[in-house]
Scaffold this motif. Sequence first.
Motif, short mmCIF file in Angstrom:
data_model
loop_
_atom_site.label_atom_id
_atom_site.label_comp_id
_atom_site.label_asym_id
_atom_site.label_seq_id
_atom_site.Cartn_x
_atom_site.Cartn_y
_atom_site.Cartn_z
N GLY A 89 0.83 -1.21 0.00
CA GLY A 89 0.00 0.00 0.00
C GLY A 89 0.86 1.26 0.00
N TYR A 90 0.46 2.25 0.78
CA TYR A 90 1.24 3.50 0.81
C TYR A 90 2.20 3.54 2.01
N GLY A 91 2.50 2.35 2.54
CA GLY A 91 3.65 2.25 3.43
C GLY A 91 3.38 2.28 4.93
N TYR A 92 2.11 2.14 5.34
CA TYR A 92 1.84 2.19 6.79
C TYR A 92 2.44 0.97 7.50
N SER A 93 2.14 -0.23 6.99
CA SER A 93 2.74 -1.43 7.61
C SER A 93 4.26 -1.37 7.46
N LYS A 101 1.90 2.21 -8.92
CA LYS A 101 3.02 3.16 -8.91
C LYS A 101 2.76 4.34 -7.97
N GLU A 102 1.53 4.86 -8.00
CA GLU A 102 1.21 6.05 -7.18
C GLU A 102 1.37 5.72 -5.70
N LEU A 103 0.94 4.51 -5.30
CA LEU A 103 1.04 4.13 -3.88
C LEU A 103 2.50 3.98 -3.49
N VAL A 140 7.86 -1.78 -7.79
CA VAL A 140 6.49 -1.67 -8.32
C VAL A 140 6.27 -2.89 -9.20
N GLY A 141 5.34 -3.75 -8.79
CA GLY A 141 5.09 -4.96 -9.58
C GLY A 141 4.31 -5.97 -8.77
#
Length: 213
Positions: free
Chosen positions: A66-70, A93-95, A116-117
Amino acid sequence: MPEPLMSDQLITYLDDLVPERPSEMQKMEAYAAEHDFPIIGPAAGYYCYQIARMIGARSVYELGSGYGYSTAWFAKAVQENGGGVVNHVVWDKELSQMAGRHLAALGYADIVRYTVGEAVGALRNAPGPFDLIFNDIHKVGYPESVRVVEKRLRAGGVLIIDNMLWSGRIFDDNDRSENTEAILETTRMLTTSSGWITTLAPIRDGLIIAYKK
Ligand SMILES: C[S@@+](CC[C@H](N)C(=O)[O-])C[C@H]1O[C@@H](n2cnc3c(N)ncnc32)[C@H](O)[C@@H]1O
């Protein structure tokens, strides 16, 4: 939808036991609430952080970041364990870019590497072995991911998988969807294999903690 497994009172109680997060992580939590984005949240995040500290993890591989919380929780653990690498892997890519901004602001630019993949394919090609692998991808991908994780996790390493209670849908005999079946199959694989010591912790949506013998 089945009955909620946990009362709001219990969820709030568990989240409130977690020490205050830096403002950047609070912003990430607020974004999830506003946009209904499924992050693991404070109680499960802190549990992941605790496990990573307990095993002294220095190399972590995340599937579905995701956007990096974990990622922030694992990066905190790795930094406090003396440094190392946390792999952030997501196919949006956006995340990935959003995660890069948050994690740099948190002081983890040196620790986190971005891919990203598709995450299971990326893990298959990653050198490893890793101390800890965290899995939060699309649920139909879980059974295949375990087969790849088995090859990339070191002996004595830990696999953590999110959403193993699947909001109670695993108890619904009428729900035979691909995702629900995949979660049940993954639980069977990890709890019946002689290669793993596995428990399912009912924190938030259920975390499997599997120790590789
Ligand atoms: C549940 S969210 C991740 C939340 C994150 N782990 C957290 O707690 O902050 C899962 C993310 O992984 C992505 N994803 C799902 N399956 C994936 C796969 N097989 N490979 C790469 N990304 C995947 C989704 O698009 C979504 O952005």
